[in-house]
Write a protein that holds these residues in place. Sequence first.
Motif, PDB file in Angstrom:
ATOM      1  N   VAL A 134     -31.725  -0.489  26.668  1.00  0.00           N
ATOM      2  CA  VAL A 134     -32.364   0.380  27.653  1.00  0.00           C
ATOM      3  C   VAL A 134     -31.651   1.728  27.723  1.00  0.00           C
ATOM      4  O   VAL A 134     -32.291   2.783  27.858  1.00  0.00           O
ATOM      5  CB  VAL A 134     -32.388  -0.296  29.033  1.00  0.00           C
ATOM      6  N   ALA A 135     -30.323   1.708  27.618  1.00  0.00           N
ATOM      7  CA  ALA A 135     -29.569   2.968  27.633  1.00  0.00           C
ATOM      8  C   ALA A 135     -29.962   3.850  26.462  1.00  0.00           C
ATOM      9  O   ALA A 135     -30.083   5.077  26.610  1.00  0.00           O
ATOM     10  CB  ALA A 135     -28.068   2.671  27.595  1.00  0.00           C
ATOM     11  N   ASP A 136     -30.181   3.256  25.301  1.00  0.00           N
ATOM     12  CA  ASP A 136     -30.631   4.040  24.139  1.00  0.00           C
ATOM     13  C   ASP A 136     -31.995   4.675  24.401  1.00  0.00           C
ATOM     14  O   ASP A 136     -32.236   5.837  24.036  1.00  0.00           O
ATOM     15  CB  ASP A 136     -30.700   3.147  22.895  1.00  0.00           C
ATOM     16  N   GLY A 137     -32.898   3.908  25.032  1.00  0.00           N
ATOM     17  CA  GLY A 137     -34.205   4.465  25.369  1.00  0.00           C
ATOM     18  C   GLY A 137     -34.107   5.597  26.368  1.00  0.00           C
ATOM     19  O   GLY A 137     -34.786   6.625  26.250  1.00  0.00           O
ATOM     20  N   LEU A 138     -33.225   5.433  27.369  1.00  0.00           N
ATOM     21  CA  LEU A 138     -33.031   6.492  28.352  1.00  0.00           C
ATOM     22  C   LEU A 138     -32.435   7.741  27.718  1.00  0.00           C
ATOM     23  O   LEU A 138     -32.778   8.869  28.094  1.00  0.00           O
ATOM     24  CB  LEU A 138     -32.111   6.002  29.474  1.00  0.00           C
ATOM     25  N   ALA A 139     -31.538   7.544  26.763  1.00  0.00           N
ATOM     26  CA  ALA A 139     -30.932   8.704  26.101  1.00  0.00           C
ATOM     27  C   ALA A 139     -32.002   9.561  25.442  1.00  0.00           C
ATOM     28  O   ALA A 139     -31.963  10.801  25.521  1.00  0.00           O
ATOM     29  CB  ALA A 139     -29.907   8.238  25.073  1.00  0.00           C
ATOM     30  N   ALA A 140     -32.965   8.917  24.786  1.00  0.00           N
ATOM     31  CA  ALA A 140     -34.053   9.661  24.148  1.00  0.00           C
ATOM     32  C   ALA A 140     -34.910  10.375  25.196  1.00  0.00           C
ATOM     33  O   ALA A 140     -35.327  11.527  25.000  1.00  0.00           O
ATOM     34  CB  ALA A 140     -34.916   8.709  23.308  1.00  0.00           C
ATOM     35  N   ALA A 141     -35.187   9.693  26.303  1.00  0.00           N
ATOM     36  CA  ALA A 141     -35.994  10.302  27.364  1.00  0.00           C
ATOM     37  C   ALA A 141     -35.284  11.489  27.988  1.00  0.00           C
ATOM     38  O   ALA A 141     -35.886  12.562  28.178  1.00  0.00           O
ATOM     39  CB  ALA A 141     -36.323   9.254  28.419  1.00  0.00           C
ATOM     40  N   HIS A 142     -34.011  11.331  28.284  1.00  0.00           N
ATOM     41  CA  HIS A 142     -33.261  12.417  28.904  1.00  0.00           C
ATOM     42  C   HIS A 142     -33.154  13.624  27.965  1.00  0.00           C
ATOM     43  O   HIS A 142     -33.198  14.782  28.409  1.00  0.00           O
ATOM     44  CB  HIS A 142     -31.870  11.937  29.310  1.00  0.00           C
ATOM     45  N   ALA A 143     -33.018  13.348  26.669  1.00  0.00           N
ATOM     46  CA  ALA A 143     -32.968  14.450  25.700  1.00  0.00           C
ATOM     47  C   ALA A 143     -34.282  15.221  25.683  1.00  0.00           C
ATOM     48  O   ALA A 143     -34.301  16.429  25.385  1.00  0.00           O
ATOM     49  CB  ALA A 143     -32.651  13.900  24.310  1.00  0.00           C
ATOM     50  N   ALA A 144     -35.388  14.530  26.017  1.00  0.00           N
ATOM     51  CA  ALA A 144     -36.695  15.179  26.064  1.00  0.00           C
ATOM     52  C   ALA A 144     -36.998  15.764  27.442  1.00  0.00           C
ATOM     53  O   ALA A 144     -38.104  16.273  27.670  1.00  0.00           O
ATOM     54  CB  ALA A 144     -37.780  14.171  25.678  1.00  0.00           C
ATOM     55  N   GLY A 145     -36.023  15.668  28.367  1.00  0.00           N
ATOM     56  CA  GLY A 145     -36.226  16.226  29.693  1.00  0.00           C
ATOM     57  C   GLY A 145     -36.992  15.326  30.645  1.00  0.00           C
ATOM     58  O   GLY A 145     -37.494  15.789  31.671  1.00  0.00           O
ATOM     59  N   VAL A 146     -37.083  14.037  30.327  1.00  0.00           N
ATOM     60  CA  VAL A 146     -37.828  13.098  31.170  1.00  0.00           C
ATOM     61  C   VAL A 146     -36.842  12.180  31.887  1.00  0.00           C
ATOM     62  O   VAL A 146     -36.013  11.533  31.257  1.00  0.00           O
ATOM     63  CB  VAL A 146     -38.802  12.248  30.323  1.00  0.00           C
ATOM     64  N   VAL A 147     -36.929  12.133  33.213  1.00  0.00           N
ATOM     65  CA  VAL A 147     -36.137  11.209  34.028  1.00  0.00           C
ATOM     66  C   VAL A 147     -37.062  10.089  34.483  1.00  0.00           C
ATOM     67  O   VAL A 147     -38.152  10.346  35.004  1.00  0.00           O
ATOM     68  CB  VAL A 147     -35.522  11.930  35.243  1.00  0.00           C
ATOM     69  N   HIS A 148     -36.639   8.840  34.299  1.00  0.00           N
ATOM     70  CA  HIS A 148     -37.511   7.713  34.633  1.00  0.00           C
ATOM     71  C   HIS A 148     -37.689   7.564  36.136  1.00  0.00           C
ATOM     72  O   HIS A 148     -38.808   7.443  36.627  1.00  0.00           O
ATOM     73  CB  HIS A 148     -36.934   6.424  34.048  1.00  0.00           C
ATOM     74  N   ARG A 149     -36.566   7.505  36.881  1.00  0.00           N
ATOM     75  CA  ARG A 149     -36.543   7.460  38.346  1.00  0.00           C
ATOM     76  C   ARG A 149     -36.852   6.093  38.938  1.00  0.00           C
ATOM     77  O   ARG A 149     -36.792   5.926  40.156  1.00  0.00           O
ATOM     78  CB  ARG A 149     -37.500   8.493  38.955  1.00  0.00           C
ATOM     79  N   ASP A 150     -37.182   5.100  38.133  1.00  0.00           N
ATOM     80  CA  ASP A 150     -37.461   3.778  38.706  1.00  0.00           C
ATOM     81  C   ASP A 150     -37.034   2.681  37.727  1.00  0.00           C
ATOM     82  O   ASP A 150     -37.797   1.777  37.414  1.00  0.00           O
ATOM     83  CB  ASP A 150     -38.944   3.642  39.051  1.00  0.00           C
ATOM     84  N   VAL A 151     -35.797   2.775  37.237  1.00  0.00           N
ATOM     85  CA  VAL A 151     -35.271   1.763  36.323  1.00  0.00           C
ATOM     86  C   VAL A 151     -34.965   0.502  37.133  1.00  0.00           C
ATOM     87  O   VAL A 151     -34.222   0.543  38.120  1.00  0.00           O
ATOM     88  CB  VAL A 151     -33.993   2.262  35.624  1.00  0.00           C
ATOM     89  N   LYS A 152     -35.534  -0.606  36.732  1.00  0.00           N
ATOM     90  CA  LYS A 152     -35.349  -1.892  37.406  1.00  0.00           C
ATOM     91  C   LYS A 152     -35.852  -2.983  36.461  1.00  0.00           C
ATOM     92  O   LYS A 152     -36.535  -2.694  35.463  1.00  0.00           O
ATOM     93  CB  LYS A 152     -36.125  -1.931  38.721  1.00  0.00           C
ATOM     94  N   PRO A 153     -35.524  -4.249  36.710  1.00  0.00           N
ATOM     95  CA  PRO A 153     -35.926  -5.316  35.781  1.00  0.00           C
ATOM     96  C   PRO A 153     -37.431  -5.402  35.568  1.00  0.00           C
ATOM     97  O   PRO A 153     -37.876  -5.775  34.469  1.00  0.00           O
ATOM     98  CB  PRO A 153     -35.385  -6.577  36.470  1.00  0.00           C
TER      99      PRO A 153
END
Length: 413
Positions: free
Chosen positions: A114-133
């Motif tokens: 999941v951290a790897d996926g977030l890294a790609a999103a953050h690099a694209a300027g996208v914040v998820h804001r609702d990470v949960k199971p």
Amino acid sequence: MARKIGSRYTANQILGRGSAGTVWLGEGPEGPVAIKLLREDLASDQELVGRFVQERTALLGLEHPNVVSVRDLVVDGNDLALVMDLVRGTDLRTRLDRDRRLAPEAAVAIVADVADGLAAAHAAGVVHRDVKPENVLLDMQGPLGPGGSHPALLTDFGVAKLIDTPRRTRATKIIGTPDYLAPEIVEGLPPRAAVDIYALATVLYELLAGFTPFGGGHPGAVLRRHVTERVAPLPGIPDELWQLIVQCLAKAPASRLRASELGTRLRELLPLVTGMPPLDVDEPDAEPAADEAPAAEEAAPAGERVRRRGAVPLVPGAKPADSNRDTHTSMRVPGPDELAGGARGTARVPRPTGAPRPGSARHRAATRRRRVALGAAAVALAAAAGVGAWLVASEDDAGATPQDSNSSAPATP
């Protein structure tokens, strides 16, 4: 019953329901897809529709093996839908409901994905804001990873941001799920990439422990803990892993790792947790309303305790079988006085396995037994003291002379 979504997609079967909408198994020009159809009241919000269209380019451009890709965004009459890749598997919440907690190796591997996926999103300027199971999907058709874990993919990118319109959530409201909200969100600051790191560290803690570090009880109490309390340690995990969790749960956003750093560090720590069994810790004491907890405990069958899960359910009528249980909600931001009130400075410490929960029927019964025992001991002590006094008095009477018993002898000149 099948229904058309725009001109290219057909929704055939409901996969799950959440507060933001319904997820369908659908069909598109390129095969099976998952279609997230947002609620009608959201679809009728022209401001939200405008934001939906603005986010289209960013969401469609987000491609990564650990991200559920958005293929299309559909705006058609009363329909507002995200068309996503279909992941054949289950969500992480369902896995937790079944197993309660995971072996550290599997937990670390899943969170690293999941951290790897977030890294790609953050690099694209996208914040998820609702990470949960609920928003982490496990691909059951993918290759098994460390600890027998399935590949993990993060889904629902953009949904929290779409719902969080200025008119829908004024300055006194916050969007998210209480157990995973970073302190800066509770305090009303704008969400940056660091909020996703905080939420993901919370997920890792939950995978290891079976409960979230600050969850349990009323949502307001959960929000206060995020701001005022320190995370309680988890016994039995390597110190390097614990320090990593603590750093990512730091109150100051700047103190947390970046997503790319978190993924790398977690994979480096995998050898330290290889083969470790799930942790043997019990859920900490929650802070339910005083008039609710005893009734719930008394209503439970004999020999069973009421289990209060770490996550706070906020969707009225949500069923355990739901495969995509969103818990977006608008909540009032507590004021400084409320945040300061009742803070204990440290988080709730996990109880030893089998120990009674304060306020429970077992705890009250044990308290009554202790009081009875103390009362009996006090009575016995008082009785013993009385008998001792009587014996002393008896000995004095037996040793007294007639002269002693009448009056003092005249003084010798």
